[in-house]
Enzyme design. Sequence first.
Site, short mmCIF file in Angstrom:
data_model
loop_
_atom_site.label_atom_id
_atom_site.label_comp_id
_atom_site.label_asym_id
_atom_site.label_seq_id
_atom_site.Cartn_x
_atom_site.Cartn_y
_atom_site.Cartn_z
N GLU A 1 1.05 -2.26 -48.43
CA GLU A 1 0.95 -2.03 -46.99
C GLU A 1 2.23 -1.37 -46.44
O GLU A 1 2.15 -0.52 -45.55
CB GLU A 1 0.70 -3.37 -46.30
CG GLU A 1 0.40 -3.28 -44.83
CD GLU A 1 0.10 -4.65 -44.26
OE1 GLU A 1 -0.91 -4.76 -43.55
OE2 GLU A 1 0.88 -5.61 -44.50
N ARG B 1 1.17 -6.65 -49.52
CA ARG B 1 2.17 -6.34 -48.50
C ARG B 1 3.07 -5.20 -48.95
O ARG B 1 3.46 -4.35 -48.15
CB ARG B 1 3.02 -7.57 -48.15
CG ARG B 1 2.28 -8.63 -47.38
CD ARG B 1 1.70 -8.11 -46.06
NE ARG B 1 0.74 -9.01 -45.48
CZ ARG B 1 -0.59 -8.95 -45.66
NH1 ARG B 1 -1.12 -8.03 -46.43
NH2 ARG B 1 -1.38 -9.80 -45.06
N SER C 1 11.93 10.02 -57.95
CA SER C 1 11.42 9.67 -59.27
C SER C 1 11.15 8.17 -59.38
O SER C 1 11.92 7.35 -58.87
CB SER C 1 12.43 10.07 -60.35
OG SER C 1 11.97 9.68 -61.63
#
EC number: 4.2.1.104
Length: 163
Positions: free
Chosen positions: A106, A103, A129
């Site tokens: 995702e 997730r 960064s």
Amino acid sequence: MSNINLATLDISEHPNLPSSSAVLFEAKAKKKLSFEAIASAIGRNEVATAAIFYGQAKASAEDIVKLSEVLGIDHLYLESLLSGFPDRGKSMTFPPKDPLIYRLFEIVQNYGYAYKAVMNEKFGDGIMSAISFSTKVEKETDLDGNNWAVVTWRGKWLPYSRF
């Protein structure tokens, strides 16, 4: 303390982790300590502490001393396991198989270009960064009693050089 949720490790499911991971997680389980408790004892953020356990962050000499004390692991042995440099990014398959980690992947997959566009508009051409970086996880409960995970990423903005 018996009602605490503890992250553990089945090393057979994670063959790419360093040998230090098994040692650290075994001691963590034996002592029944959360990452929050360990982080508090060593003076680090809980995500940074967990990253040491997974071999994704470097432990300082001070971290090693404190981890040795908190977890009851021989200092010289722990120092031999943790004194090298992390081999980051090799600990899992890609894309991730674990549902929670997937997730997170995702989120970047679905919102990555949106994040990039908004950051470019706010900061110009560059990157955030992941080295000059901090993160934290907090728990929020709404008025209906639903729990929400609040994940904060804070990275230094690095503009691309013109050459």
